[in-house]
Design an enzyme around this catalytic site. Structure first.
Site, PDB file in Angstrom:
ATOM      1  N   ASP A 278       0.781  -0.998   0.000  1.00 38.10           N
ATOM      2  CA  ASP A 278      -0.009   0.118  -0.113  1.00 38.10           C
ATOM      3  C   ASP A 278       0.746   1.175   0.033  1.00 38.10           C
ATOM      4  O   ASP A 278       2.195   1.182   0.156  1.00 38.10           O
ATOM      5  CB  ASP A 278      -1.275   0.124   1.146  1.00 38.10           C
ATOM      6  CG  ASP A 278      -0.510  -0.511   2.537  1.00 38.10           C
ATOM      7  OD1 ASP A 278       0.945  -0.654   2.587  1.00 38.10           O
ATOM      8  OD2 ASP A 278      -1.197  -0.907   3.412  1.00 38.10           O
TER       9      ASP A 278
ATOM     10  N   HIS B  88      -8.041  -4.402  10.156  1.00 37.11           N
ATOM     11  CA  HIS B  88      -7.565  -4.335   8.873  1.00 37.11           C
ATOM     12  C   HIS B  88      -6.361  -5.035   8.326  1.00 37.11           C
ATOM     13  O   HIS B  88      -5.595  -5.358   8.801  1.00 37.11           O
ATOM     14  CB  HIS B  88      -7.432  -2.705   8.554  1.00 37.11           C
ATOM     15  CG  HIS B  88      -6.301  -1.990   8.887  1.00 37.11           C
ATOM     16  ND1 HIS B  88      -6.325  -0.754   9.858  1.00 37.11           N
ATOM     17  CD2 HIS B  88      -4.927  -2.364   8.646  1.00 37.11           C
ATOM     18  CE1 HIS B  88      -5.090  -0.458  10.067  1.00 37.11           C
ATOM     19  NE2 HIS B  88      -4.031  -1.507   9.748  1.00 37.11           N
TER      20      HIS B  88
ATOM     21  N   GLU C 119      -9.668  -1.394   5.468  1.00 37.76           N
ATOM     22  CA  GLU C 119     -10.462  -1.110   6.784  1.00 37.76           C
ATOM     23  C   GLU C 119     -11.806  -2.058   6.843  1.00 37.76           C
ATOM     24  O   GLU C 119     -12.359  -2.372   5.950  1.00 37.76           O
ATOM     25  CB  GLU C 119     -10.857   0.182   6.865  1.00 37.76           C
ATOM     26  CG  GLU C 119      -9.747   1.120   6.994  1.00 37.76           C
ATOM     27  CD  GLU C 119      -8.761   1.149   8.190  1.00 37.76           C
ATOM     28  OE1 GLU C 119      -8.921   0.259   8.847  1.00 37.76           O
ATOM     29  OE2 GLU C 119      -8.252   2.181   8.339  1.00 37.76           O
TER      30      GLU C 119
ATOM     31  N   ASP D 172      -7.863  -2.811  14.283  1.00 42.20           N
ATOM     32  CA  ASP D 172      -9.281  -2.721  13.935  1.00 42.20           C
ATOM     33  C   ASP D 172      -9.466  -4.136  13.050  1.00 42.20           C
ATOM     34  O   ASP D 172     -10.620  -4.179  12.302  1.00 42.20           O
ATOM     35  CB  ASP D 172      -9.737  -1.524  13.480  1.00 42.20           C
ATOM     36  CG  ASP D 172      -9.119  -0.981  11.982  1.00 42.20           C
ATOM     37  OD1 ASP D 172      -8.407  -1.838  11.624  1.00 42.20           O
ATOM     38  OD2 ASP D 172      -9.455  -0.028  11.289  1.00 42.20           O
TER      39      ASP D 172
END
Ligand code: F6R
Length: 261
Positions: free
Chosen positions: A68, A139, A144, A137
């Protein structure tokens, strides 16, 4: 999915480095999928240490694809993932910059940056081993919660939680970009071997949801349950919420030597 409970981040780094080296020894022009963030740093340090000690393989023909990239940072910004990967790993392994690829965040090409990256991955023949961290979280890369389980490389908006988690790399929360280009979950699933590493108590809940919870876009990392070859290297703190932790240990201890990871 093979979960390997280990002691600490250094042991995780050593085993992850073994996996990467095995792939490169088997195939000199291997395609490595690289993650940024804090989790892979012990692995990268170990690979560099072995390379400098001349006990690692040659990386001269290896090709790398980053997971990314931030959107909105000036080119060459030290926290861009391209700069980070060069600084933490590929420069020290002697991998030429033109063999290290990342999604292109140039502002005038964002609309088709994802499709171009998918094409580059395909023409390289796909990723042999993909390193992955997990967000607190759940991800995966920057997919996400709520990301499509079949998604491909595209622009995404970071959650406040991820921006807060990553603010430690920037001067302040306001300096953390809101947008990123990220491989999709469908892109990641195409890699031949997925190597997820998780260390520290802050990852325990997300890891348990990913490995033992239902497959759900609410926990993007749970999509790994669909891949035929996933290795999860986890230290004691990150394994804290795994219900089957003792069984994973038994399986790893009884693993035949010929099998490898
Ligand atoms: C980084 C990436 C992210 C991180 C995750 C965990 O390329 O794709 O998914 O792996 O945010 O970050 P750390 O390792 O810093 O806890």
């Amino acid at each position: 999915m093979e979960v390997v409970p280990l002691t600490d981040a250094d042991e995780v780094g050593r085993i992850a480095a073994d996996v990467v080296e095995t792939v490169v020894r088997r195939r000199a022009d291997a395609v490595l999928g690289l993650a940024t963030g804090s989790t892979p740093l012990p692995t990268y340090r170990e690979l560099v240490r072995r390379h400098r000690a001349s006990v690692g393989p040659s990386y001269a023909r290896v090709r790398c694809f980053n997971l990314d990239e931030y959107v909105g940072l000036p080119a060459g910004h030290p926290q861009s993932y391209r700069a980070t990967i060069a600084r933490e790993l590929t420069d020290d392994l002697g991998i030429a910059p033109d063999r290290v690829h990342g999604p292109d965040p140039a502002p005038d090409g964002l609309a088709d940056a994802g499709a171009r990256y998918e094409a580059a991955l395909e023409s390289a023949g796909g990723v042999d081993v993909q390193l992955l961290g997990i967000g607190s979280d759940g991800h995966l890369a920057f997919n996400e919660p709520g990301s499509s389980l079949g998604s491909l490389t595209r622009i995404k908006t970071l959650t406040e939680q991820t921006r807060r988690d990553n603010a430690r790399f920037f001067g302040s929360l306001d300096d953390v970009p809101r947008h990123v280009l990220t491989q999709g979950l469908g892109t990641i699933l195409r890699a031949r071997h997925l190597l997820l590493i998780a260390t520290g108590a802050g990852k325990a809940e997300a890891l348990a949801a990913a490995v033992e919870g239902p497959v759900s876009a609410s926990c993007p990392a749970s999509v790994l349950q669909h891949h035929p070859h996933v290795t999860v290297l986890v230290d004691e703190a990150a394994a804290g919420r795994l219900e089957r932790r003792d069984h994973y240990r038994e399986v790893y201890d009884a693993k035949p030597a010929w099998q490898g990871l």
